[in-house]
Design an enzyme around this catalytic site. Sequence first.
Site, PDB file in Angstrom:
ATOM      1  N   ASP A 115      -8.294   1.268   6.275  1.00 19.37           N
ATOM      2  CA  ASP A 115      -9.703   1.489   5.978  1.00 19.37           C
ATOM      3  C   ASP A 115     -10.395   0.246   5.426  1.00 19.37           C
ATOM      4  O   ASP A 115     -11.620   0.213   5.317  1.00 19.37           O
ATOM      5  CB  ASP A 115      -9.874   2.653   4.998  1.00 19.37           C
ATOM      6  CG  ASP A 115      -9.877   4.004   5.690  1.00 19.37           C
ATOM      7  OD1 ASP A 115      -9.787   4.034   6.936  1.00 19.37           O
ATOM      8  OD2 ASP A 115      -9.966   5.037   5.005  1.00 19.37           O
ATOM      9  N   GLU A 174      15.762  -4.321   7.878  1.00 19.17           N
ATOM     10  CA  GLU A 174      16.313  -4.981   6.684  1.00 19.17           C
ATOM     11  C   GLU A 174      17.623  -4.373   6.198  1.00 19.17           C
ATOM     12  O   GLU A 174      18.104  -4.754   5.126  1.00 19.17           O
ATOM     13  CB  GLU A 174      15.280  -4.925   5.552  1.00 19.17           C
ATOM     14  CG  GLU A 174      13.947  -5.573   5.915  1.00 19.17           C
ATOM     15  CD  GLU A 174      12.967  -5.567   4.767  1.00 19.17           C
ATOM     16  OE1 GLU A 174      12.905  -6.582   4.042  1.00 19.17           O
ATOM     17  OE2 GLU A 174      12.261  -4.552   4.587  1.00 19.17           O
ATOM     18  N   HIS A 203       5.582  -7.293  -2.427  1.00 16.02           N
ATOM     19  CA  HIS A 203       6.138  -8.151  -3.477  1.00 16.02           C
ATOM     20  C   HIS A 203       5.083  -9.032  -4.128  1.00 16.02           C
ATOM     21  O   HIS A 203       5.331  -9.626  -5.181  1.00 16.02           O
ATOM     22  CB  HIS A 203       7.264  -9.026  -2.909  1.00 16.02           C
ATOM     23  CG  HIS A 203       8.468  -8.250  -2.484  1.00 16.02           C
ATOM     24  ND1 HIS A 203       9.142  -7.407  -3.335  1.00 16.02           N
ATOM     25  CD2 HIS A 203       9.120  -8.183  -1.287  1.00 16.02           C
ATOM     26  CE1 HIS A 203      10.170  -6.854  -2.691  1.00 16.02           C
ATOM     27  NE2 HIS A 203      10.168  -7.302  -1.450  1.00 16.02           N
ATOM     28  N   ASP A 234      17.502  -9.052   2.613  1.00 13.90           N
ATOM     29  CA  ASP A 234      17.917  -7.677   2.400  1.00 13.90           C
ATOM     30  C   ASP A 234      18.948  -7.239   3.431  1.00 13.90           C
ATOM     31  O   ASP A 234      19.856  -6.462   3.125  1.00 13.90           O
ATOM     32  CB  ASP A 234      16.704  -6.742   2.449  1.00 13.90           C
ATOM     33  CG  ASP A 234      15.880  -6.809   1.177  1.00 13.90           C
ATOM     34  OD1 ASP A 234      16.468  -6.877   0.091  1.00 13.90           O
ATOM     35  OD2 ASP A 234      14.639  -6.795   1.267  1.00 13.90           O
ATOM     36  N   ARG A 279       0.832  -6.183   4.270  1.00 16.07           N
ATOM     37  CA  ARG A 279       2.199  -5.691   4.095  1.00 16.07           C
ATOM     38  C   ARG A 279       2.178  -4.660   2.979  1.00 16.07           C
ATOM     39  O   ARG A 279       1.728  -4.937   1.855  1.00 16.07           O
ATOM     40  CB  ARG A 279       3.158  -6.826   3.753  1.00 16.07           C
ATOM     41  CG  ARG A 279       4.604  -6.312   3.648  1.00 16.07           C
ATOM     42  CD  ARG A 279       5.605  -7.412   3.840  1.00 16.07           C
ATOM     43  NE  ARG A 279       6.088  -7.931   2.571  1.00 16.07           N
ATOM     44  CZ  ARG A 279       7.303  -8.473   2.426  1.00 16.07           C
ATOM     45  NH1 ARG A 279       8.124  -8.554   3.442  1.00 16.07           N
ATOM     46  NH2 ARG A 279       7.671  -8.948   1.264  1.00 16.07           N
TER      47      ARG A 279
END
Length: 335
Positions: free
Chosen positions: A156, A221, A117, A247, A142
Amino acid sequence: MSYAPAGARIASVTTPSTVGMAATNRIRQSLANGGVSVGAWIMLPGTTVARTMAMLGFDSAVCCAYTTSSLSPPRSAKPPALLLLTTNDKLTPTKQTNQTQQIAYHPTQWLIVDSEHGNIQDADLHDTVNAVAPWGPSPLIRLPAGTDFHIKRALDTGAHGIMVPMVNTKEYAERIVQYSKFPPMGIRGHGGPFPAAAWKTTMDDYNKNSNANTFIIVQIETVEAVENADAIASVPGIDMLFVGPNDLAASMGLPPTSEDNSPIMLQALERIKEAAKKHGKYAGIWASDGPMAARRIEQGFQMVSVGADVMAIQGFYGQHLAGLDKYTSGAAQRA
């Protein structure tokens, strides 16, 4: 140049050495010691917001910041805390690095770079992770989704772990682990030249010990995820179930809020915590403010994030401007 609030203790500055993955893995260390991790979300872009959040004093014993001319990070960072970084600075790379270094100085146990987000692009991840890592906290990312591409690109960079949203099934959790671990535990490919630096180690150590140290958080969620929580928690390689209450509430047909205390929500939270505990995993959850965070901690959650920068701005000005409303022309016009 450095600056700190009156009475704050400024940590000594030393140059980090190659210490190996186990010694660098602050997220596992903090949770293994039974601590509760608390922090805040940054959702606004720019170095000023990040710097201000870094100086808020989540730990009152150490609260200061350094400019980019002070490249060696302080090594004292005791209390566990969580700070989620969701900002994409569109200025110069130097200012982007300055921002993340000043956030990382704060004695958190990890920082989460939110590319779901938050306004974080793929190209920003390397700079952000490697600005955070030398200062002590474990940098986590995230992801928008738990695909092979997203996981490979995140790890990575040298991120110490990942958080994957909307994990509803055991099969999805298994794929996330597969993509996150080198053979024989998974199918992640070797070859990335960058991750060892963020772990303060060698590539040989990273290749040998990444599987044991990489921290994997899956978000619960939806109603489907709650129903499958036990199966998801049973997957080897998953470290934490993290509840997204907004959520989850929406999935239950409730208003999307982190403060729902209806019986159906509390029952779902208990089911998630029990699943995590049964399989030796950790449980975390989002909270919108301090009192809610305290209740969640008392309920048994080990990781709690508290509010966001946007909420802080709205709350402060909503409160203080209300007392001046009668003096403004806008108020007269509205009347």
